[in-house]
Design an enzyme around this catalytic site. Structure first.
Site, PDB file in Angstrom:
ATOM      1  NE  ARG A 126       5.577  -8.202  46.402  1.00 25.88           N
ATOM      2  CZ  ARG A 126       6.110  -7.114  45.819  1.00 25.88           C
ATOM      3  NH1 ARG A 126       5.989  -6.936  44.525  1.00 25.88           N
ATOM      4  NH2 ARG A 126       6.738  -6.221  46.545  1.00 25.88           N
ATOM      5  CE  LYS A 148       1.919 -29.084  55.626  1.00 24.35           C
ATOM      6  NZ  LYS A 148       2.050 -29.978  56.791  1.00 24.35           N
ATOM      7  CD  GLU A 190       6.739 -39.162  55.292  1.00 20.85           C
ATOM      8  OE1 GLU A 190       5.608 -39.267  55.807  1.00 20.85           O
ATOM      9  OE2 GLU A 190       7.544 -38.245  55.594  1.00 20.85           O
ATOM     10  CE  LYS A 232       0.876 -34.266  51.006  1.00 18.24           C
ATOM     11  NZ  LYS A 232       2.230 -34.028  51.419  1.00 18.24           N
ATOM     12  CD  GLU A 242      -0.668 -29.331  59.082  1.00 20.12           C
ATOM     13  OE1 GLU A 242      -0.005 -29.689  58.093  1.00 20.12           O
ATOM     14  OE2 GLU A 242      -0.241 -29.319  60.232  1.00 20.12           O
ATOM     15  NE  ARG A 246      -0.871 -30.615  53.766  1.00 18.27           N
ATOM     16  CZ  ARG A 246      -0.382 -30.060  52.677  1.00 18.27           C
ATOM     17  NH1 ARG A 246      -1.128 -29.190  52.013  1.00 18.27           N
ATOM     18  NH2 ARG A 246       0.818 -30.364  52.217  1.00 18.27           N
ATOM     19  CG  ASN A 250       2.240 -33.102  60.230  1.00 18.21           C
ATOM     20  OD1 ASN A 250       3.177 -33.106  59.445  1.00 18.21           O
ATOM     21  ND2 ASN A 250       1.327 -32.154  60.251  1.00 18.21           N
ATOM     22  CG  HIS A 253       5.879 -35.984  60.272  1.00 18.54           C
ATOM     23  ND1 HIS A 253       5.308 -37.204  59.993  1.00 18.54           N
ATOM     24  CD2 HIS A 253       6.386 -35.539  59.090  1.00 18.54           C
ATOM     25  CE1 HIS A 253       5.460 -37.475  58.697  1.00 18.54           C
ATOM     26  NE2 HIS A 253       6.104 -36.480  58.134  1.00 18.54           N
ATOM     27  CG  HIS A 257       9.730 -32.627  62.400  1.00 18.95           C
ATOM     28  ND1 HIS A 257       8.689 -31.777  62.104  1.00 18.95           N
ATOM     29  CD2 HIS A 257       9.975 -33.294  61.256  1.00 18.95           C
ATOM     30  CE1 HIS A 257       8.322 -31.939  60.847  1.00 18.95           C
ATOM     31  NE2 HIS A 257       9.088 -32.861  60.315  1.00 18.95           N
ATOM     32  CG  HIS A 270      11.613 -36.433  56.804  1.00 21.01           C
ATOM     33  ND1 HIS A 270      11.270 -35.608  57.843  1.00 21.01           N
ATOM     34  CD2 HIS A 270      10.439 -36.760  56.182  1.00 21.01           C
ATOM     35  CE1 HIS A 270       9.947 -35.431  57.852  1.00 21.01           C
ATOM     36  NE2 HIS A 270       9.423 -36.114  56.854  1.00 21.01           N
TER      37      HIS A 270
HETATM   38  P1  NAD Z   1      16.515 -35.929  49.835  1.00 18.30           P
HETATM   39  O1  NAD Z   1      15.923 -34.937  48.961  1.00 18.30           O
HETATM   40  O2  NAD Z   1      17.653 -35.523  50.716  1.00 18.30           O
HETATM   41  O3  NAD Z   1      16.959 -37.162  48.946  1.00 18.30           O
HETATM   42  C1  NAD Z   1      17.578 -38.242  49.574  1.00 18.30           C
HETATM   43  C2  NAD Z   1      18.938 -38.568  48.926  1.00 18.30           C
HETATM   44  O4  NAD Z   1      18.722 -39.332  47.759  1.00 18.30           O
HETATM   45  C3  NAD Z   1      19.762 -37.367  48.515  1.00 18.30           C
HETATM   46  O5  NAD Z   1      21.109 -37.651  48.776  1.00 18.30           O
HETATM   47  C4  NAD Z   1      19.530 -37.288  47.017  1.00 18.30           C
HETATM   48  O6  NAD Z   1      20.591 -36.674  46.345  1.00 18.30           O
HETATM   49  C5  NAD Z   1      19.403 -38.735  46.639  1.00 18.30           C
HETATM   50  N1  NAD Z   1      18.584 -39.052  45.476  1.00 18.30           N
HETATM   51  C6  NAD Z   1      17.391 -38.508  45.149  1.00 18.30           C
HETATM   52  N2  NAD Z   1      16.861 -39.156  44.112  1.00 18.30           N
HETATM   53  C7  NAD Z   1      17.738 -40.114  43.753  1.00 18.30           C
HETATM   54  C8  NAD Z   1      17.735 -41.122  42.763  1.00 18.30           C
HETATM   55  N3  NAD Z   1      16.690 -41.317  41.957  1.00 18.30           N
HETATM   56  N4  NAD Z   1      18.824 -41.912  42.650  1.00 18.30           N
HETATM   57  C9  NAD Z   1      19.867 -41.755  43.512  1.00 18.30           C
HETATM   58  N5  NAD Z   1      19.915 -40.849  44.496  1.00 18.30           N
HETATM   59  C10 NAD Z   1      18.854 -40.040  44.611  1.00 18.30           C
HETATM   60  O7  NAD Z   1      15.437 -36.575  50.838  1.00 18.30           O
HETATM   61  P2  NAD Z   1      13.927 -37.058  50.686  1.00 18.30           P
HETATM   62  O8  NAD Z   1      13.807 -38.207  51.593  1.00 18.30           O
HETATM   63  O9  NAD Z   1      13.528 -37.188  49.277  1.00 18.30           O
HETATM   64  O10 NAD Z   1      13.110 -35.822  51.266  1.00 18.30           O
HETATM   65  C11 NAD Z   1      13.203 -35.472  52.615  1.00 18.30           C
HETATM   66  C12 NAD Z   1      12.771 -34.036  52.767  1.00 18.30           C
HETATM   67  O11 NAD Z   1      11.405 -33.917  52.379  1.00 18.30           O
HETATM   68  C13 NAD Z   1      12.841 -33.531  54.195  1.00 18.30           C
HETATM   69  O12 NAD Z   1      13.443 -32.262  54.204  1.00 18.30           O
HETATM   70  C14 NAD Z   1      11.403 -33.431  54.623  1.00 18.30           C
HETATM   71  O13 NAD Z   1      11.188 -32.429  55.580  1.00 18.30           O
HETATM   72  C15 NAD Z   1      10.733 -33.116  53.323  1.00 18.30           C
HETATM   73  N6  NAD Z   1       9.308 -33.455  53.290  1.00 18.30           N
HETATM   74  C16 NAD Z   1       8.454 -32.517  52.842  1.00 18.30           C
HETATM   75  C17 NAD Z   1       7.117 -32.796  52.747  1.00 18.30           C
HETATM   76  C18 NAD Z   1       6.181 -31.768  52.172  1.00 18.30           C
HETATM   77  O14 NAD Z   1       4.969 -31.962  52.273  1.00 18.30           O
HETATM   78  N7  NAD Z   1       6.682 -30.735  51.555  1.00 18.30           N
HETATM   79  C19 NAD Z   1       6.633 -34.066  53.108  1.00 18.30           C
HETATM   80  C20 NAD Z   1       7.535 -35.018  53.556  1.00 18.30           C
HETATM   81  C21 NAD Z   1       8.887 -34.704  53.637  1.00 18.30           C
HETATM   82  N1  GLY Z   2       3.795 -34.171  54.789  1.00 19.42           N
HETATM   83  C1  GLY Z   2       2.814 -33.426  55.490  1.00 19.42           C
HETATM   84  C2  GLY Z   2       1.901 -32.635  54.632  1.00 19.42           C
HETATM   85  O1  GLY Z   2       2.061 -32.552  53.445  1.00 19.42           O
HETATM   86  O2  GLY Z   2       0.981 -32.066  55.126  1.00 19.42           O
END
Ligand code: NAD
Ligand code: GLY
Length: 369
Positions: A126, A148, A190, A232, A242, A246, A250, A253, A257, A270
């Site tokens: 939890r 998030k 972003e 942010k 949100e 907030r 998006n 997005h 998406h 992404h």
């Molecule tokens: P990811 O986590 O898939 O990383 C991208 C790639 O880079 C992967 O293959 C990873 O192994 C590699 N990698 C990571 N760091 C590295 C480094 N320093 N050196 C070499 N390789 C490296 O993708 P991302 O773009 O970081 O994140 C995308 C995800 O984030 C999506 O699922 C998206 O929905 C999510 N997201 C979430 C929020 C939120 O608010 N929680 C906001 C924006 C995006």
């Molecule tokens: N990336 C969207 C949020 O954090 O709200």
């Protein structure tokens, strides 16, 4: 100089008892004092992916002080693995290690690892502590901040999740040196988003400094990361779950998406989908008479200069977009809620887009050859 005084910058996400710092600086992965104060107890599970672990996991573990019970879990990299099955692997590893409510999860990786580890932490017994150590630009400027967390469902991106804030975010700017070029561009989408929704002077700065950012100029990168995280943190402090402002984060997005889901997770990154989605949002804002043609050209130029795609996938028709967009979490009472641009640097939530205008935009928007 003490190690902690070498931390370049610390920002704060102000959320009363859930407030936490964002430390930004070089080599933080090797600096234990930046992480240790945020551990809930002796039990620490570091979760990474199979690209990041060989690069940074040993450095992080060897930097931790003696006396901790440190375990590691390496998951397969990539958006297609942002699943409940991978989160279950985290829970299983925690249970097998006998970890209790005072354990801490550490997410070492990009947004995929960060979102899953945060969700695992939100649910394990939890709710337990977690720390974000983001290693992609996208995770450093966006996903590691704000709480998030979650996973994808085959029918829609990020459809299962929770708000669960980390205890701290440690951004090691040196980790970007190993990031593939395509991933750097995805992160820049972003960064551009912040300029478009809330900070026109930052957009102008990005137009001037995009080449430096893509060349990994450390001053430019630290500046862009700090400014993005500051924006942010402000927005999250104003509207953690949100209910209002907030949603502006998006921008691009809803279209993005749809592209990611339709193409299959991991095919478009992404950030790439968000970049094209922001172009679609700009074009729609122009059709609605809000921004002018010069503004649309500016948006297109800055997205192109980041090395991001400008056209949607060739095999996506109007109905393909609409089918996924109708499932978007922002929608209320069957109304599509889109983030659009009143001006560059001033976004809004809009739920009155006439269906025929949206249809025309989706039909006419350029497709890949
Ligand atoms: P990811 O986590 O898939 O990383 C991208 C790639 O880079 C992967 O293959 C990873 O192994 C590699 N990698 C990571 N760091 C590295 C480094 N320093 N050196 C070499 N390789 C490296 O993708 P991302 O773009 O970081 O994140 C995308 C995800 O984030 C999506 O699922 C998206 O929905 C999510 N997201 C979430 C929020 C939120 O608010 N929680 C906001 C924006 C995006
Ligand atoms: N990336 C969207 C949020 O954090 O709200």
């Amino acid at each position: 100089m003490s190690q902690s005084s070498q931390i370049a910058t610390t920002l704060q996400v102000s959320l009363e008892e859930r407030s936490y710092p964002i430390h930004i600086g070089p080599d933080l992965i090797r600096r234990p004092d930046s992480l240790v104060p945020y551990l809930a107890g002796r039990q620490v599970m570091i979760v990474s992916d199979d690209n990041v672990a060989p690069l940074y996991l040993a450095s992080l573990i060897s930097a931790l002080p003696d006396g901790l019970d440190v375990r590691e879990l390496v998951l397969p990299a990539g958006e297609q693995h942002k699943t409940l099955a991978c989160v279950e692997r985290i829970w299983t590893a925690l249970l097998e290690a006998g970890f209790n409510r005072r354990c801490t999860l550490v997410a070492l990786g990009g947004g995929v690892v960060g979102d899953m580890v945060g969700f695992a932490a939100a649910c394990y017994q939890r709710g337990v502590a977690f720390i974000q150590v983001p290693t992609t630009l996208l995770a450093q400027v966006d996903s590691s901040v704000g709480g998030k967390t979650g996973v994808n469902h085959p029918l829609g991106k990020n459809m299962v999740g929770a708000f669960w804030q980390p205890r701290a975010v440690l951004i090691d700017t040196n980790s970007l040196s190993t990031l593939p070029v395509r991933e750097l561009s995805a992160g820049l989408a972003e960064v551009i988003k912040y300029g478009l929704i809330r900070d026109e002077p930052f957009l102008a700065w990005l137009e001037e400094h995009m080449a430096a950012l893509r060349a990994l100029d450390s001053h430019a990168l630290v500046y862009a990361i700090e400014r993005s995280c500051r924006l942010k943190a402000e927005i999250v402090a104003e509207d953690e779950t949100e209910q209002g402002v907030r949603a502006l984060l998006n921008l691009g997005h809803t279209f993005g998406h749809a592209i990611e889901t339709h193409q299959g997770y991991g095919s478009w990154l992404h950030g790439e989908a968000v970049g094209t989605g922001m172009m679609m949002a700009a074009a729609l804002s122009h059709h609605l008479g809000w921004i002018d043609g010069h503004d649309v050209t500016r948006v297109e130029a800055v997205i192109a200069s980041a090395g991001l795609p400008l056209a949607a996938p060739a095999d996506m028709g109007v109905d393909d977009f609409l089918a996924v967009m109708r499932l978007d979490k922002k929608n209320l009472d069957d109304r599509l809620r889109l983030i659009l641009l009143k001006q560059l640097g001033d976004a809004c939530v809009h739920d009155q887009t006439p269906g025929d205008i949206l249809h025309q935009l989706l039909k006419d928007f350029p497709r890949n050859a």
